[in-house]
Design an enzyme around this catalytic site. Sequence first.
Site, mmCIF file in Angstrom:
data_model
loop_
_atom_site.group_PDB
_atom_site.id
_atom_site.type_symbol
_atom_site.label_atom_id
_atom_site.label_comp_id
_atom_site.label_asym_id
_atom_site.label_seq_id
_atom_site.Cartn_x
_atom_site.Cartn_y
_atom_site.Cartn_z
ATOM 1 N N CYS A 26 0.821 -1.207 0.000
ATOM 2 C CA CYS A 26 0.000 0.000 0.000
ATOM 3 C C CYS A 26 0.863 1.268 0.000
ATOM 4 O O CYS A 26 1.490 1.584 -0.998
ATOM 5 C CB CYS A 26 -0.985 -0.045 1.155
ATOM 6 S SG CYS A 26 -2.445 0.991 0.922
ATOM 7 N N ARG B 57 -13.229 5.246 -2.381
ATOM 8 C CA ARG B 57 -12.074 4.444 -2.011
ATOM 9 C C ARG B 57 -12.258 3.001 -2.456
ATOM 10 O O ARG B 57 -13.390 2.487 -2.542
ATOM 11 C CB ARG B 57 -11.868 4.454 -0.492
ATOM 12 C CG ARG B 57 -11.359 5.756 0.054
ATOM 13 C CD ARG B 57 -11.140 5.665 1.558
ATOM 14 N NE ARG B 57 -10.027 4.785 1.904
ATOM 15 C CZ ARG B 57 -8.744 5.177 1.927
ATOM 16 N NH1 ARG B 57 -8.423 6.413 1.613
ATOM 17 N NH2 ARG B 57 -7.783 4.328 2.275
ATOM 18 N N HIS C 149 -3.621 -5.848 1.995
ATOM 19 C CA HIS C 149 -3.432 -6.079 3.421
ATOM 20 C C HIS C 149 -3.992 -7.457 3.744
ATOM 21 O O HIS C 149 -4.382 -8.208 2.867
ATOM 22 C CB HIS C 149 -4.166 -5.008 4.235
ATOM 23 C CG HIS C 149 -3.720 -3.612 3.924
ATOM 24 N ND1 HIS C 149 -2.515 -3.093 4.342
ATOM 25 C CD2 HIS C 149 -4.328 -2.609 3.220
ATOM 26 C CE1 HIS C 149 -2.399 -1.841 3.928
ATOM 27 N NE2 HIS C 149 -3.489 -1.531 3.249
#
Length: 242
Positions: A94, A129, A195
């Site tokens: 990320c 997002r 993640h």
Amino acid sequence: MSDNQLRVVWIYPDLLSTYGDQGNVLVVERRARQRGLDVARLDVRSDQPIPTSGDIYLIGGGEDRPQRLAAERLRRDGGLHRAVENGAIVFSVCAGYQILGHEFINDLGQREPGLGLLDVVSVRGEGARCVGDVLADINPQLGLPPLTGFENHQGITHLGPTARPFAQVRFGNGNGTGDGTEGAYNDTVFGTYMHGPVLARNPQIADLLLKLALDVNALPPTDDRWYEALRNERIAAAQQPA
């Protein structure tokens, strides 16, 4: 490796460990020890120099301001560049993935120089997002099973000619470019938006990092039943309708 010891470096846990990505270094360390390897783990805070003699470096995700601070300090330090020149393996997630590219948009809305270790450029998306479970097919050249992870970002990362897509998304967004790509890699440097922690969900990626660092084609088998149970659960979740 030197002195028969695998050196694993976790970069800036004080700035870039917001989403549990420290689990990645725990997985690498455990899977190395399961193979009988002597592991020296070094957690390097942002006020400390980056060692250049590591074998595997891991860098996680974080919020926008810590990301900018991390990029500034890594540029000034120069140790990660030298480690890569020495043949080290780097795995980033990320915010860390964006830092390894040429540039990204920082918390001030400005173009922030990255380290240039991956041929990618990141900008900020204008829409919602990218949040949720992801299922993707890892680049066949790497010989790994499907990728499962959780994304939470608003970045759009464009790959340059020397970067290869790490994976092709089945469910989710990945790089956000609309072409289905997720992450990027070259011979020794890897980046992903996933993640999870991603290496807990995908222990074969951790094994790939070990094989590259050790310069071997195979590792002794381990008991992967816990990992496979987690993988199966999250792969099923990614395929559920939103």
